[in-house]
Design an enzyme around this catalytic site. Structure first.
Site, PDB file in Angstrom:
ATOM      1  N   ASN A  46       0.811  -1.237   0.384  1.00  0.00           N
ATOM      2  CA  ASN A  46       0.072   0.003   0.136  1.00  0.00           C
ATOM      3  C   ASN A  46       1.588   0.960   0.221  1.00  0.00           C
ATOM      4  O   ASN A  46       1.476   0.889   0.003  1.00  0.00           O
ATOM      5  CB  ASN A  46      -1.031  -0.546   1.274  1.00  0.00           C
ATOM      6  CG  ASN A  46      -0.260  -0.367   2.573  1.00  0.00           C
ATOM      7  OD1 ASN A  46       0.502   0.794   2.417  1.00  0.00           O
ATOM      8  ND2 ASN A  46      -0.149  -1.222   3.246  1.00  0.00           N
TER       9      ASN A  46
ATOM     10  N   ASP B  55      -4.421  -6.254   4.972  1.00  0.00           N
ATOM     11  CA  ASP B  55      -5.330  -6.981   6.050  1.00  0.00           C
ATOM     12  C   ASP B  55      -5.463  -8.433   5.835  1.00  0.00           C
ATOM     13  O   ASP B  55      -5.790  -8.988   6.366  1.00  0.00           O
ATOM     14  CB  ASP B  55      -6.820  -6.352   5.578  1.00  0.00           C
ATOM     15  CG  ASP B  55      -6.711  -4.752   6.479  1.00  0.00           C
ATOM     16  OD1 ASP B  55      -5.820  -4.718   7.485  1.00  0.00           O
ATOM     17  OD2 ASP B  55      -7.360  -3.549   6.314  1.00  0.00           O
TER      18      ASP B  55
ATOM     19  N   LYS C 120       7.123 -17.924 -10.376  1.00  0.00           N
ATOM     20  CA  LYS C 120       7.031 -16.574 -11.688  1.00  0.00           C
ATOM     21  C   LYS C 120       5.535 -16.625 -12.370  1.00  0.00           C
ATOM     22  O   LYS C 120       5.165 -18.425 -13.052  1.00  0.00           O
ATOM     23  CB  LYS C 120       7.164 -15.840 -12.595  1.00  0.00           C
ATOM     24  CG  LYS C 120       6.565 -14.463 -13.275  1.00  0.00           C
ATOM     25  CD  LYS C 120       7.646 -14.075 -14.294  1.00  0.00           C
ATOM     26  CE  LYS C 120       6.891 -12.770 -14.632  1.00  0.00           C
ATOM     27  NZ  LYS C 120       8.300 -12.169 -15.757  1.00  0.00           N
TER      28      LYS C 120
ATOM     29  N   ILE D  10      -2.730  -7.660  14.259  1.00  0.00           N
ATOM     30  CA  ILE D  10      -1.447  -6.979  15.418  1.00  0.00           C
ATOM     31  C   ILE D  10      -1.759  -6.174  16.712  1.00  0.00           C
ATOM     32  O   ILE D  10      -1.934  -6.392  17.785  1.00  0.00           O
ATOM     33  CB  ILE D  10       0.292  -7.239  15.025  1.00  0.00           C
ATOM     34  CG1 ILE D  10       0.345  -7.303  13.872  1.00  0.00           C
ATOM     35  CG2 ILE D  10       1.162  -6.072  15.653  1.00  0.00           C
ATOM     36  CD1 ILE D  10       1.466  -6.746  12.355  1.00  0.00           C
TER      37      ILE D  10
ATOM     38  N   PHE E 287      -4.164   3.331  14.390  1.00  0.00           N
ATOM     39  CA  PHE E 287      -4.017   4.299  13.959  1.00  0.00           C
ATOM     40  C   PHE E 287      -5.284   4.338  13.123  1.00  0.00           C
ATOM     41  O   PHE E 287      -4.936   2.651  13.066  1.00  0.00           O
ATOM     42  CB  PHE E 287      -3.474   4.567  12.924  1.00  0.00           C
ATOM     43  CG  PHE E 287      -1.949   5.891  13.660  1.00  0.00           C
ATOM     44  CD1 PHE E 287      -1.142   5.344  14.917  1.00  0.00           C
ATOM     45  CD2 PHE E 287      -1.872   7.199  13.079  1.00  0.00           C
ATOM     46  CE1 PHE E 287      -0.162   6.578  15.396  1.00  0.00           C
ATOM     47  CE2 PHE E 287      -0.750   8.029  13.552  1.00  0.00           C
ATOM     48  CZ  PHE E 287       0.201   7.769  14.390  1.00  0.00           C
TER      49      PHE E 287
ATOM     50  N   LYS F   6     -13.554   1.347  15.711  1.00  0.00           N
ATOM     51  CA  LYS F   6     -12.390   0.806  16.516  1.00  0.00           C
ATOM     52  C   LYS F   6     -11.555   0.899  17.569  1.00  0.00           C
ATOM     53  O   LYS F   6     -11.608  -0.468  17.937  1.00  0.00           O
ATOM     54  CB  LYS F   6     -11.342   1.164  15.139  1.00  0.00           C
ATOM     55  CG  LYS F   6     -10.579   0.541  14.666  1.00  0.00           C
ATOM     56  CD  LYS F   6      -9.667   1.180  14.055  1.00  0.00           C
ATOM     57  CE  LYS F   6     -10.553   0.863  12.039  1.00  0.00           C
ATOM     58  NZ  LYS F   6     -10.101   1.838  10.820  1.00  0.00           N
TER      59      LYS F   6
ATOM     60  N   LYS G 202     -11.033  -2.750  18.966  1.00  0.00           N
ATOM     61  CA  LYS G 202     -10.415  -3.381  19.351  1.00  0.00           C
ATOM     62  C   LYS G 202      -9.372  -3.186  20.925  1.00  0.00           C
ATOM     63  O   LYS G 202      -8.616  -3.131  20.607  1.00  0.00           O
ATOM     64  CB  LYS G 202      -9.205  -3.117  18.320  1.00  0.00           C
ATOM     65  CG  LYS G 202      -9.351  -3.041  16.826  1.00  0.00           C
ATOM     66  CD  LYS G 202      -8.171  -3.095  15.927  1.00  0.00           C
ATOM     67  CE  LYS G 202      -8.491  -2.960  14.667  1.00  0.00           C
ATOM     68  NZ  LYS G 202      -7.814  -3.034  13.405  1.00  0.00           N
TER      69      LYS G 202
END
Ligand code: C5P
Length: 404
Positions: free
Chosen positions: A210, A279, A289, A307, A323, A337, A341
């Protein structure tokens, strides 16, 4: 008022007009309990007299390297060892240059070279001299050697110009000097920070990742180290140098990041998950390949370990900060969240705003905890990280008092 009781300070005075503030500084340091001795350069004596500084320090003032009587009373090496800190205020451009080059051609520069104690300099000079590339390079050399640079202030100057180069007011300087002796806020606290993206392999040459640059997490780790914490930074692939004073563990995948966090987390009091952990990862990594034979293809993905949530489930658990990169209903989503969490705090940023968030220099954060929230407006990530560390400190130390 921070005390300087029992502290032995050597104040060096060099030859600039701001030397008229040095006697006041000596008085302020003594008011805080410090024992002060003064060394003047030859140029300083053109601005104020040794007698003035003798009167305010209550000690004979040293000016000469080759003064047999003074050397017999306390030799220059002894003087260098005596001090708990050496404060050069004002420090002229010339003195800063001599210090940067390790000269020992007068008493003050010799003592600065002969000491192992902390060295503080308060530059004061004309704004153009301060801005000069040579001065800036010399100051940078001193900073890198661990010399603390106090000021300069910006404002009207004795030469009639306006700009940076003023010696800070003596009471402010005395406060900044006293602050050097107080333990930093997070001294003795172990902190683990995750940062950067993760890289989930598809085959030997391809991966899913990302846009995270790791800048925010690295800045948080650096801010904690600056506040005295013992920091382990677990980082996915990021093009950033290791922050000073931080133990850096480099990983690639979410699984590796989870394992590195498990290895570092025992005994940690604070955990900050700033990494943009994938995720999902490819369910199978092809050994060779993948060839482009089919017109379309489907990649089966499987969940990676969370984590942050797993750290928050530990007992005993550290103070856990997450975050949340959001594109809509920022506060609402972040608060959900926080609860889901089981976090102590969450820092939410709006990644839909141009120029902020992912891969950019600046960011803005809404910081949310169970009983409150705070806004950290758009700023460079280093500045923002210091603000976040302050907020974490407020909540962390408050909780510790409540629980003790
Ligand atoms: O649920 P979401 O991924 O949006 O939560 C983001 C927060 O969770 C971040 O602090 C991130 O570091 C953490 N996280 C994690 N492990 C994952 C996914 C997210 O630690 N697998």
């Amino acid at each position: 008022m921070n005390t300087l009781a029992q502290k032995k300070l050597l104040v060096g005075v060099t030859g600039g007009i701001a030397a008229y503030k040095s006697p006041d500084l000596v008085r302020r340091l003594r008011e805080r309990g410090a024992e002060v001795r003064v060394v003047m350069t030859a140029a300083a004596r053109e601005f104020i007299t040794p007698l003035t500084l003798q009167a305010v320090s209550g000690q004979p003032v040293r000016t000469d390297l080759f003064d047999p009587a003074a050397e017999a009373a306390m030799g220059h090496i002894e003087l260098a060892r005596w001090a708990d800190a050496i404060v050069v205020a004002p420090a002229t451009a010339d003195f800063i240059a001599r210090l940067a080059h390790g000269r020992a051609d007068d008493l003050l520069s010799t003592v600065c070279l002969a000491t192992r104690t902390r060295l503080l300099v308060a530059p004061a000079m004309n704004q153009q001299m301060w801005a000069a590339a040579a001065t800036q390079a010399n100051v940078e050399v001193l900073r890198q050697r661990g010399v603390r640079v106090l000021g300069p202030d910006t404002g009207a100057q004795a030469c009639g110009e306006v700009g940076p180069g003023r010696l800070p007011a003596p009471d402010e300087l005395a406060a900044a000097i006293a602050a050097q002796f107080t333990a930093p806020r997070f001294a003795g606290v172990r902190v683990v920070v995750t940062a950067g993206p993760t890289r989930e392999p598809v085959d030997p040459v391809r991966y899913i990742t990302n846009r995270s640059s790791g800048k925010m997490g690295y800045a948080v780790a650096e801010a904690f180290a600056g506040a005295g914490a013992e920091v382990t930074l677990v980082s996915g692939p990021a093009q950033l140098p290791a922050p000073a004073g931080v133990a850096l563990v480099k990983v690639e995948t979410a699984e590796e990041m989870a394992a590195a966090v498990r290895a570092a987390i025992d005994g940690a009091q604070v955990f900050v998950g700033a990494a943009a952990v994938a995720d999902y990862r490819p369910a199978e990594v092809a050994g060779q390949k993948i060839k482009k034979t089919a017109e379309t293809m489907t990649l089966a993905l499987t969940r990676t370990p969370d984590i942050l949530a797993s750290v928050a489930m530990r007992t005993p658990r550290p103070f856990v900060v997450g975050f949340a990169a959001e594109t809509e209903r920022i506060v609402e989503n972040a608060r959900t969240k926080l609860e889901r969490k089981n976090l102590d705090m969450i820092a939410a940023n709006d990644v839909s705003l141009p120029g902020l968030g992912f891969d950019s220099e600046e960011n803005a954060l809404r910081v949310i905890w169970k009983t409150g929230e705070a806004n950290l407006p758009a700023a460079r990530k280093h500045e923002l990280a210091r603000g976040l560390v302050e907020l974490i400190g407020d909540r962390y130390f408050e909780n510790r008092v409540e629980n003790s």
